[in-house]
Design an enzyme around this catalytic site. Structure first.
Site, PDB file in Angstrom:
ATOM      1  N   TYR A 189      25.880  43.118  43.324  1.00 29.15           N
ATOM      2  CA  TYR A 189      27.056  43.967  43.078  1.00 29.15           C
ATOM      3  C   TYR A 189      26.660  45.423  42.800  1.00 29.15           C
ATOM      4  O   TYR A 189      27.415  46.152  42.165  1.00 29.15           O
ATOM      5  CB  TYR A 189      27.871  43.395  41.922  1.00 29.15           C
ATOM      6  CG  TYR A 189      28.722  42.194  42.305  1.00 29.15           C
ATOM      7  CD1 TYR A 189      29.808  42.342  43.167  1.00 29.15           C
ATOM      8  CD2 TYR A 189      28.438  40.928  41.804  1.00 29.15           C
ATOM      9  CE1 TYR A 189      30.595  41.261  43.523  1.00 29.15           C
ATOM     10  CE2 TYR A 189      29.230  39.828  42.152  1.00 29.15           C
ATOM     11  CZ  TYR A 189      30.302  40.009  43.011  1.00 29.15           C
ATOM     12  OH  TYR A 189      31.083  38.931  43.366  1.00 29.15           O
ATOM     13  N   ASN A 224      37.921  35.479  39.573  1.00 30.74           N
ATOM     14  CA  ASN A 224      38.857  35.306  40.688  1.00 30.74           C
ATOM     15  C   ASN A 224      38.368  34.311  41.752  1.00 30.74           C
ATOM     16  O   ASN A 224      38.694  34.434  42.924  1.00 30.74           O
ATOM     17  CB  ASN A 224      39.247  36.662  41.290  1.00 30.74           C
ATOM     18  CG  ASN A 224      38.066  37.415  41.856  1.00 30.74           C
ATOM     19  OD1 ASN A 224      36.949  36.915  41.845  1.00 30.74           O
ATOM     20  ND2 ASN A 224      38.324  38.608  42.374  1.00 30.74           N
ATOM     21  N   GLU A 268      24.813  40.496  52.934  1.00 34.96           N
ATOM     22  CA  GLU A 268      24.988  39.512  51.859  1.00 34.96           C
ATOM     23  C   GLU A 268      24.431  38.145  52.247  1.00 34.96           C
ATOM     24  O   GLU A 268      23.801  37.455  51.433  1.00 34.96           O
ATOM     25  CB  GLU A 268      26.472  39.420  51.491  1.00 34.96           C
ATOM     26  CG  GLU A 268      26.975  40.708  50.825  1.00 34.96           C
ATOM     27  CD  GLU A 268      28.484  40.782  50.666  1.00 34.96           C
ATOM     28  OE1 GLU A 268      28.965  41.814  50.138  1.00 34.96           O
ATOM     29  OE2 GLU A 268      29.191  39.826  51.058  1.00 34.96           O
ATOM     30  N   HIS A 305      34.241  34.947  46.299  1.00 37.57           N
ATOM     31  CA  HIS A 305      33.858  36.224  46.918  1.00 37.57           C
ATOM     32  C   HIS A 305      34.022  36.068  48.425  1.00 37.57           C
ATOM     33  O   HIS A 305      33.773  34.986  48.959  1.00 37.57           O
ATOM     34  CB  HIS A 305      32.392  36.544  46.603  1.00 37.57           C
ATOM     35  CG  HIS A 305      31.853  37.684  47.423  1.00 37.57           C
ATOM     36  ND1 HIS A 305      32.086  38.997  47.088  1.00 37.57           N
ATOM     37  CD2 HIS A 305      31.138  37.706  48.582  1.00 37.57           C
ATOM     38  CE1 HIS A 305      31.525  39.785  47.998  1.00 37.57           C
ATOM     39  NE2 HIS A 305      30.936  39.022  48.913  1.00 37.57           N
ATOM     40  N   LYS A 353      32.791  31.205  42.732  1.00 38.47           N
ATOM     41  CA  LYS A 353      32.325  31.837  41.498  1.00 38.47           C
ATOM     42  C   LYS A 353      32.317  30.859  40.317  1.00 38.47           C
ATOM     43  O   LYS A 353      32.937  29.785  40.374  1.00 38.47           O
ATOM     44  CB  LYS A 353      33.200  33.056  41.208  1.00 38.47           C
ATOM     45  CG  LYS A 353      33.095  34.147  42.290  1.00 38.47           C
ATOM     46  CD  LYS A 353      33.886  35.377  41.888  1.00 38.47           C
ATOM     47  CE  LYS A 353      33.760  36.477  42.936  1.00 38.47           C
ATOM     48  NZ  LYS A 353      34.462  37.705  42.505  1.00 38.47           N
TER      49      LYS A 353
HETATM   50  P1  GDP Z   1      36.737  41.806  46.255  1.00 41.38           P
HETATM   51  O1  GDP Z   1      36.089  42.384  47.478  1.00 41.38           O
HETATM   52  O2  GDP Z   1      38.150  41.329  46.496  1.00 41.38           O
HETATM   53  O3  GDP Z   1      35.899  40.740  45.579  1.00 41.38           O
HETATM   54  O4  GDP Z   1      36.897  43.003  45.196  1.00 41.38           O
HETATM   55  P2  GDP Z   1      35.942  44.228  44.812  1.00 41.38           P
HETATM   56  O5  GDP Z   1      34.818  44.368  45.789  1.00 41.38           O
HETATM   57  O6  GDP Z   1      36.822  45.398  44.569  1.00 41.38           O
HETATM   58  O7  GDP Z   1      35.351  43.799  43.388  1.00 41.38           O
HETATM   59  C1  GDP Z   1      34.276  42.888  43.294  1.00 41.38           C
HETATM   60  C2  GDP Z   1      34.551  41.946  42.159  1.00 41.38           C
HETATM   61  O8  GDP Z   1      34.533  42.668  40.930  1.00 41.38           O
HETATM   62  C3  GDP Z   1      35.927  41.275  42.178  1.00 41.38           C
HETATM   63  O9  GDP Z   1      35.989  40.153  43.000  1.00 41.38           O
HETATM   64  C4  GDP Z   1      36.097  40.904  40.718  1.00 41.38           C
HETATM   65  O10 GDP Z   1      35.376  39.716  40.404  1.00 41.38           O
HETATM   66  C5  GDP Z   1      35.442  42.077  40.011  1.00 41.38           C
HETATM   67  N1  GDP Z   1      36.439  43.076  39.631  1.00 41.38           N
HETATM   68  C6  GDP Z   1      37.139  43.911  40.430  1.00 41.38           C
HETATM   69  N2  GDP Z   1      37.969  44.684  39.718  1.00 41.38           N
HETATM   70  C7  GDP Z   1      37.782  44.339  38.411  1.00 41.38           C
HETATM   71  C8  GDP Z   1      38.324  44.798  37.189  1.00 41.38           C
HETATM   72  O11 GDP Z   1      39.195  45.683  37.152  1.00 41.38           O
HETATM   73  N3  GDP Z   1      37.852  44.201  36.043  1.00 41.38           N
HETATM   74  C9  GDP Z   1      36.906  43.224  36.069  1.00 41.38           C
HETATM   75  N4  GDP Z   1      36.479  42.684  34.901  1.00 41.38           N
HETATM   76  N5  GDP Z   1      36.373  42.767  37.200  1.00 41.38           N
HETATM   77  C10 GDP Z   1      36.805  43.312  38.371  1.00 41.38           C
END
Ligand code: GDP
Length: 139
Positions: free
Chosen positions: A51, A114, A128, A117, A11
């Protein structure tokens, strides 16, 4: 049926901080083979579509703004049990909760920025990977 491929992005935060090389190294050291790789910057529409499942979430706009803020690396990786093993390698979504030595624990600062991905299922890995790469771009 389980497949042996997953999809990843390094990222914008990690690229900006100069960690892309170290992260790719950790992936390959862990046994993942790079099948396809691109260095690119996402536009709003592409990031929003990628997303799309999060469109109704409160952080959706912040996520799209962040993912379009700078270049990323997109890659398809191959290894036995790729999806599950890669999720273990990157660690929890929130780096504060990510296990010691995982990519997010080492290179990420916050739940939004973070570092990487990783696909969460074989079905999504396929969707994807095909979102970013044609068959002619996989080796
Ligand atoms: P992943 O599968 O571990 O990437 O997590 P998710 O699919 O739940 O979320 C997708 C992405 O959205 C995450 O990797 C973060 O970059 C972002 N994200 C998730 N939760 C939050 C949040 O509470 N706040 C913000 N700003 N971004 C979030």
């Amino acid at each position: 049926m389980a497949t042996n491929r997953t999809f990843t992005m390094i990222k914008p935060d990690a690229v900006q901080n100069g960690y892309a090389g170290k992260i790719l190294d950790q992936m390959t050291e862990a046994g993942f083979k790079v099948i396809a790789l691109k260095y690119m910057q996402l536009d709003e529409s592409t990031a929003g579509n990628f997303y799309g499942v999060h469109r109704e979430r409160p952080f959706f706009n912040d996520l799209v703004t962040f993912m379009t803020s700078g270049p990323i690396y997109a890659a398809i990786l191959e290894k036995e049990n790729a999806v599950e093993d890669f999720r273990a390698l990157i660690g929890a979504t929130n780096p504060a909760e990510a296990a010691e030595g995982t990519i997010r624990q080492r290179f990420a600062k916050s739940i939004d920025a973070n570092a990487v991905h990783g696909s969460d299922s074989d079905v999504n890995a396929d969707i994807e990977g095909s979102f970013f790469f044609s068959q002619f771009e996989r080796f």
